[in-house]
Design an enzyme around this catalytic site. Structure first.
Site, PDB file in Angstrom:
ATOM      1  N   SER A  34       5.814  40.525  -4.506  1.00  0.00           N
ATOM      2  CA  SER A  34       6.030  40.154  -3.118  1.00  0.00           C
ATOM      3  C   SER A  34       5.930  38.632  -2.947  1.00  0.00           C
ATOM      4  CB  SER A  34       5.061  40.914  -2.204  1.00  0.00           C
ATOM      5  OG  SER A  34       5.498  40.862  -0.864  1.00  0.00           O
TER       6      SER A  34
ATOM      7  N   ASP B 168      13.153  49.132  -0.101  1.00  0.00           N
ATOM      8  CA  ASP B 168      12.073  48.219   0.276  1.00  0.00           C
ATOM      9  C   ASP B 168      12.268  47.763   1.719  1.00  0.00           C
ATOM     10  OD1 ASP B 168      10.266  46.075   0.608  1.00  0.00           O
ATOM     11  OD2 ASP B 168      10.452  45.485  -1.490  1.00  0.00           O
TER      12      ASP B 168
ATOM     13  N   HIS C 131       8.413  49.181  -1.102  1.00  0.00           N
ATOM     14  CA  HIS C 131       7.737  47.944  -1.525  1.00  0.00           C
ATOM     15  C   HIS C 131       6.516  48.337  -2.359  1.00  0.00           C
ATOM     16  CE1 HIS C 131       7.372  43.628  -1.132  1.00  0.00           C
ATOM     17  NE2 HIS C 131       6.093  43.736  -0.772  1.00  0.00           N
TER      18      HIS C 131
END
Length: 160
Positions: free
Chosen positions: A48, A102, A133
Site C-alpha cells: 500500500s 482492490d 486490498h
C-alpha cells in the site's frame, strides 16, 4: 508514511511527506549497509503506502539494490521519476502485485504506475490476484520465486 491528498489522478500529492518518509527508508538501508550487508543484497518491499515508498525510494537510491517488491500500491510523484531516478537502479527487478478487486488503490492506478515504469525502461514483473486490498496465497508463492531469483548468488539480476 505521508498524507493522502486529493483524488487519484488530480496530481495532488504530499511531496514533502513522501520525501520525508523516503529519508526514513534511506536510513533503514544505511543501517543495513553499516552492518555489512551489500546494497545488491537488499530488497525493498512494501504494501500500500509502503509500496509507494519502496518504488519512490528504491528507484532514486544511488546504489544498485537486489530488487523492489511493490504490493497493492502505486508510484508516487511519477511525473518526477524520469529526472530524479538513479542510473544505478535502472535495471533493478521490480515485482508488482495488485488485487483485481482492490477498493483502496484501484487497479487503474496500479496499472498506470506499471505502464510509467515500463515506458521508462524498468523490468517490471506484473501480477494480479483475485483479491481486494490484501495478500493472496498465490502471491506469497510468487514472492518466494522472486526473492530466490534476485538473491541467488549466481543471479543474472545481481550482476545487472
Amino acid at each position: 508514511w505521508y498524507d493522502i491528498m486529493g483524488t487519484p489522478g488530480q496530481g495532488i500529492e504530499d511531496d514533502t511527506g513522501i520525501r520525508h518518509s523516503a529519508l526514513a527508508v534511506e536510513a533503514l538501508i544505511a543501517r543495513e549497509l553499516s552492518r555489512g550487508i551489500r546494497p545488491e543484497r537488499i530488497v525493498l518491499a512494501g504494501f500500500s503506502q509502503g509500496c509507494a515508498m519502496v518504488l519512490h525510494t528504491g528507484l532514486r537510491h544511488a546504489q544498485r539494490l537486489a530488487g523492489v517488491m511493490a504490493l497493492s500500491g502505486y508510484l508516487p510523484l511519477a511525473r518526477l521519476l524520469e529526472t530524479e531516478r538513479s542510473a544505478a537502479n535502472q535495471g533493478v527487478p521490480i515485482f508488482m502485485a495488485h488485487g483485481q478487486s482492490d477498493p483502496v488503490i484501484v487497479m487503474a492506478r496500479a496499472e498506470a504506475s506499471r505502464d510509467t515504469l515500463q515506458r521508462l525502461g524498468y523490468a517490471v514483473q506484473w501480477h494480479t490476484y483475485p483479491m481486494p486490498h490484501s495478500v493472496h496465497p498465490a502471491e506469497i508463492e510468487d514472492i518466494g520465486h522472486f526473492l530466490r531469483a534476485v538473491l541467488a548468488p549466481d543471479s543474472t539480476w545481481a550482476r545487472g
